[in-house]
Design a protein around this motif. Structure first.
Motif, short mmCIF file in Angstrom:
data_model
loop_
_atom_site.label_atom_id
_atom_site.label_comp_id
_atom_site.label_asym_id
_atom_site.label_seq_id
_atom_site.Cartn_x
_atom_site.Cartn_y
_atom_site.Cartn_z
N GLY A 26 0.67 -1.45 -0.03
CA GLY A 26 0.11 0.04 0.04
C GLY A 26 0.73 1.28 0.09
N PRO A 27 0.19 2.49 0.32
CA PRO A 27 1.09 3.53 0.34
C PRO A 27 2.16 3.56 0.97
CG PRO A 27 -1.38 4.06 0.29
CD PRO A 27 -1.29 2.45 0.55
N GLY A 28 3.25 4.11 0.70
CA GLY A 28 4.60 4.06 1.43
C GLY A 28 5.24 2.98 1.45
N GLY A 29 4.63 1.73 0.85
CA GLY A 29 5.14 0.47 0.86
C GLY A 29 5.85 0.17 -0.39
N SER A 30 6.45 -1.05 -0.56
CA SER A 30 7.42 -1.44 -1.81
C SER A 30 6.42 -2.00 -2.67
CB SER A 30 8.40 -2.43 -1.28
OG SER A 30 8.08 -3.59 -0.78
N MET A 31 5.29 -2.39 -2.31
CA MET A 31 4.29 -3.15 -2.92
C MET A 31 2.88 -2.40 -3.16
SD MET A 31 3.78 -7.17 -2.18
CE MET A 31 3.26 -8.10 -3.67
N ALA A 32 2.48 -2.02 -4.26
CA ALA A 32 1.15 -1.60 -4.58
C ALA A 32 -0.16 -2.23 -4.17
CB ALA A 32 0.96 -0.79 -5.79
N SER A 33 -1.31 -1.86 -3.86
CA SER A 33 -2.46 -2.75 -3.57
C SER A 33 -3.24 -2.61 -4.58
CB SER A 33 -3.37 -2.02 -2.29
OG SER A 33 -3.41 -0.78 -2.49
N ASP A 34 -2.54 -2.91 -6.06
CA ASP A 34 -3.20 -2.85 -7.24
C ASP A 34 -3.89 -4.22 -7.51
OD1 ASP A 34 -1.11 -4.60 -7.84
OD2 ASP A 34 0.19 -3.21 -9.05
N ASN A 35 -4.30 -4.23 -8.92
CA ASN A 35 -5.11 -5.51 -9.16
C ASN A 35 -4.37 -6.58 -9.31
OD1 ASN A 35 -7.40 -3.57 -9.54
ND2 ASN A 35 -7.47 -3.38 -11.61
N ALA A 36 -3.10 -6.42 -9.85
CA ALA A 36 -2.01 -7.63 -9.82
C ALA A 36 -2.06 -8.16 -8.18
CB ALA A 36 -1.05 -7.43 -10.35
N PHE A 37 -1.90 -7.34 -7.39
CA PHE A 37 -1.95 -7.61 -6.05
C PHE A 37 -3.02 -8.33 -5.56
CE2 PHE A 37 -2.43 -7.13 -1.46
CZ PHE A 37 -1.38 -7.89 -0.85
N ALA A 38 -4.32 -7.71 -5.87
CA ALA A 38 -5.54 -8.47 -5.34
C ALA A 38 -5.72 -9.90 -5.76
CB ALA A 38 -6.78 -7.63 -5.99
N VAL A 39 -5.22 -10.18 -7.24
CA VAL A 39 -5.36 -11.44 -7.50
C VAL A 39 -4.52 -12.43 -6.85
CG1 VAL A 39 -4.94 -13.02 -9.80
CG2 VAL A 39 -6.08 -10.83 -9.94
N ALA A 40 -3.29 -11.83 -6.68
CA ALA A 40 -2.22 -12.88 -5.90
C ALA A 40 -2.75 -13.25 -4.47
CB ALA A 40 -0.81 -12.00 -5.90
N LEU A 41 -3.59 -12.09 -3.68
CA LEU A 41 -3.84 -12.15 -2.53
C LEU A 41 -5.08 -13.25 -2.36
CD1 LEU A 41 -4.05 -11.79 0.48
CD2 LEU A 41 -5.61 -9.68 -0.08
N LEU A 42 -5.83 -13.17 -3.65
CA LEU A 42 -7.15 -14.15 -3.70
C LEU A 42 -6.53 -15.51 -4.10
CD1 LEU A 42 -10.09 -14.68 -4.42
CD2 LEU A 42 -9.62 -14.12 -6.86
N THR A 43 -5.59 -15.91 -4.82
CA THR A 43 -5.05 -17.07 -4.86
C THR A 43 -4.34 -17.62 -3.59
OG1 THR A 43 -4.30 -16.65 -7.15
CG2 THR A 43 -3.12 -18.18 -6.21
N LEU A 44 -3.59 -16.69 -2.79
CA LEU A 44 -3.21 -17.25 -1.39
C LEU A 44 -4.29 -17.58 -0.70
CD1 LEU A 44 -1.22 -17.66 0.73
CD2 LEU A 44 -1.57 -14.87 1.06
N TRP A 45 -5.37 -16.63 -0.50
CA TRP A 45 -6.44 -17.06 0.52
C TRP A 45 -7.05 -18.23 0.19
CZ3 TRP A 45 -9.07 -11.71 2.44
CH2 TRP A 45 -9.66 -11.91 3.55
#
Length: 197
Positions: A26-45
Motif C-alpha cells: 500500500g501507500p508508502g510500501g514497496s508493493m502496490a495494492s493494485d489489481n495484480a496484488f488483489a489477484v495474488a491475494l485471492l490465490t493465497l486466500w
C-alpha cells in the motif's frame, strides 16, 4: 513511518531462490495494492482456505466466494484505513497480515486480521516474521495495544501466545465449521506501546 518498515526485508535462506521477502503493501510500501496484488491475494486466500486454514472459509470453497473478502481488504489498503505486509517468494504472494487502527475513542488500539501463510510454506518461521512486522508497524503507528481473533481447536492461540498475546475472552460456538462442529472465537491482545494515561 520509519525507513526500516518501508523497506523490503528478507527472511529465510538469503541469496537463494527460496528467499522470502517481507514487504509493506500500500501507500508508502514497496508493493502496490493494485489489481495484480488483489489477484495474488485471492490465490493465497483460496489456497489457505482449501487447506483448512482458519481464514473465514471452510473447504471446499470456490474462488468466487473469496473475492468479496479480498475486495474489502484491498479497499481498506487503498483508502489508507488499513496497512499490511505480504510475504513474497519469487513473484508469488505466500503470506499476508493486515492491521486496521481504531478511530475516535479507540484510536490507541488496532486489530490484526487476515493473517495467513501458504500451506506449502508453513513450518519455516515465516508466520513469526510476518507477525513481527505487523506488530512492529502497530508500534510505529503509535498504537498501544493490538487485538487478534483466533479460531479455537486449531492451536492458533498457542502460536499467538508465544508472540506475547494474552487471551482476554472467548465467544463460545461463534464459528461453525461444519454441522455439529462449532468453535470458539478466542480474543487475544498484545501491548505494543506505552499506555498514555
Amino acid at each position: 513511518m520509519s525507513e526500516e518498515l518501508s523497506e523490503v526485508t528478507e527472511v529465510g535462506p538469503a541469496a537463494t531462490e527460496e528467499a522470502v521477502q517481507v514487504r509493506r503493501v500500500g501507500p508508502g510500501g514497496s508493493m502496490a495494492s493494485d489489481n495484480a496484488f488483489a489477484v495474488a491475494l485471492l490465490t493465497l486466500w483460496h489456497r489457505v482456505s482449501e487447506a483448512g486454514g482458519a481464514v473465514g472459509f471452510v473447504p471446499p470453497v470456490d474462488r468466487s466466494d473469496v473475492g468479496p473478502a479480498v475486495a474489502v481488504v484491498i479497499d481498506g489498503l487503498r483508502s489508507g484505513r488499513a496497512s499490511a505486509f505480504a510475504l513474497t517468494s519469487k513473484r508469488n504472494v505466500i503470506g499476508f497480515a493486515m492491521i486496521t487502527p481504531g478511530v475516535r475513542t479507540q484510536a490507541h488500539i488496532g486489530a490484526i486480521t487476515s493473517v495467513m501463510v501458504d500451506p506449502a510454506h508453513q513450518g519455516k518461521g515465516l508466520g513469526v516474521s510476518l507477525m513481527e512486522a505487523i506488530v512492529g508497524l502497530a508500534a510505529e503507528l503509535g498504537l498501544e495495544q493490538v487485538s487478534i481473533g483466533a479460531r479455537g481447536g486449531v492451536g492458533l492461540e498457542k502460536f499467538y501466545a508465544a508472540m506475547g498475546f494474552v487471551e482476554v475472552g472467548r465467544l463460545p460456538g461463534w464459528i461453525r465449521v461444519g454441522p455439529g462442529d462449532d468453535r470458539d472465537e478466542i480474543l487475544m491482545v498484545k501491548q505494543v506501546g506505552a499506555r498514555v494515561r
